[in-house]
Scaffold this active site. Structure first.
Site, PDB file in Angstrom:
ATOM      1  N   SER A  22       0.829  -1.200   0.000  1.00 38.38           N
ATOM      2  CA  SER A  22       0.000   0.000   0.000  1.00 38.38           C
ATOM      3  C   SER A  22       0.865   1.251   0.000  1.00 38.38           C
ATOM      4  O   SER A  22       1.972   1.262   0.558  1.00 38.38           O
ATOM      5  CB  SER A  22      -0.901  -0.002   1.246  1.00 38.38           C
ATOM      6  OG  SER A  22      -1.521   1.250   1.434  1.00 38.38           O
TER       7      SER A  22
ATOM      8  N   TYR B  12      -2.541  -0.352  10.024  1.00 34.95           N
ATOM      9  CA  TYR B  12      -2.674  -0.937   8.686  1.00 34.95           C
ATOM     10  C   TYR B  12      -1.384  -0.738   7.894  1.00 34.95           C
ATOM     11  O   TYR B  12      -0.843  -1.686   7.303  1.00 34.95           O
ATOM     12  CB  TYR B  12      -3.850  -0.300   7.953  1.00 34.95           C
ATOM     13  CG  TYR B  12      -3.888  -0.625   6.483  1.00 34.95           C
ATOM     14  CD1 TYR B  12      -4.200  -1.909   6.040  1.00 34.95           C
ATOM     15  CD2 TYR B  12      -3.602   0.347   5.521  1.00 34.95           C
ATOM     16  CE1 TYR B  12      -4.221  -2.219   4.696  1.00 34.95           C
ATOM     17  CE2 TYR B  12      -3.630   0.044   4.171  1.00 34.95           C
ATOM     18  CZ  TYR B  12      -3.946  -1.235   3.761  1.00 34.95           C
ATOM     19  OH  TYR B  12      -3.958  -1.539   2.417  1.00 34.95           O
TER      20      TYR B  12
END
Length: 321
Positions: free
Chosen positions: A125, A150
């Site tokens: 990501s 995350y």
């Protein structure tokens, strides 16, 4: 020669499965169909994009079930897209991220190692850049100052994959996605949240008072990047590489909203709010490495992509989206 796609009912996963079918590739998918968002959307998405695909209901933390699937299907390549997603949700339910993104990833790495998988392409990501980010984000920048759990789990995935490449020669490619959007997208992300709200006349929350820029990347461009990377396994020593997959064109949040308004034929009711914990003010991908390695050339502007999202929301959710 079978490809295993994890997260096959997810947004990116379903589109990847559709393209694999178009290419005539044999594949099997898995997804745990969790309720982070409505599982019905996941099932509808799979039916629309890749009807009758072999997608098994399985969680990455089920080591025995995962091993049995590897033994049955003997995948030679793996596209790993399954994960607990979402920056803000990681503040509420951290254990879901540890279970799926860390424990689940180790389970997958171990099976790839022991079952002789030739290439693992896995989702990372743009969030990994965190507080060290300096636009445009290049793969050589530091990723050791994440702004959310995350992001930390995704950075850990890259370190873990590098370790398996170093120790066991497992060919692995990490893909740093930059704000992927399109029809059938995730309902917790701004493209769908804003489109549905504008269509139905609900207000939208505009964080950091609109002073944000995002590298929005259309789903077709992302799928081309995923499969381009899959087709070009790393030859480095150790055989692990990381690529940015983004549009290289950050968009002002206010412009993003204006395009949705134009497509919807309605004005947005905007509620300006402070920055959310864990968010980043700006993202921008340097995609030179992916372009050189496999010709990655994202071509879809928000003026082309966002109207497709608005039209899909109107069709799928109805006038009161």
């Amino acid at each position: 020669m079978t490809i295993l796609v994890t997260g096959a009912a997810g947004f990116i996963g379903a589109y990847v499965c559709r393209e694999l079918r178009r290419r005539g590739e044999a594949f099997v998918g898995l997804d745990n169909f969790n309720d982070y968002y409505d599982p019905r959307l996941k099932r509808d998405r799979g039916a629309a994009l890749c009807a009758d695909a072999d997608i098994r209901a399985l969680d990455l933390t089920d080591r025995d079930g995962l091993a049995a699937l590897f033994d049955e299907t003997a995948p030679d390549r793996v596209i790993h897209l399954a994960a607990q997603a979402g920056v803000r949700y990681s503040l509420q339910n951290p254990h879901a991220y540890v279970d799926s993104n860390l424990v689940g990833f180790v389970n997958l790495l171990e099976l790839c190692r022991h079952r002789g998988v030739a290439h693992l392409a896995y989702a990372s990501s743009s969030s990994v850049y965190g507080d060290s980010a300096k636009p445009p984000f290049s793969e050589d920048q530091r990723i050791d100052r994440p702004r959310s759990l995350y992001a930390a789990t995704k950075a850990a995935n890259e370190l873990m994959a590098h370790t398996y490449a170093h120790l066991y020669g497992l060919r692995a490619t990490g893909l740093r996605f930059f704000t992927v959007y399109g029809p059938w997208g995730r309902p917790d992300m701004a493209p769908l949240l804003f489109s549905r709200a504008v269509l139905s006349g609900r207000p939208i929350d505009v964080f950091n008072h609109g002073k944000m820029r995002r590298d929005f990347t259309f789903i077709d461009d992302i799928v081309a990047g995923v499969l381009g990377a899959l087709d070009h396994p790393p030859q480095d020593d150790p055989p692990h590489r990381v690529f940015n997959l983004g549009n290289h064109t950050p968009v002002e949040l206010e412009r993003f909203i204006a395009v949705i308004e134009e497509a919807a034929g309605k004005k947005a009711e905007k509620v300006y709010k402070p920055m959310q914990p864990g968010d980043m003010v700006e993202t921008m991908a340097d995609t030179a490495r992916a372009q050189a390695a496999f010709g990655f050339e994202p071509a879809t502007s928000i003026e082309t992509g966002l109207p497709q999202v608005v039209a899909w929301c109107r069709d799928y959710f109805g006038d009161n989206a």
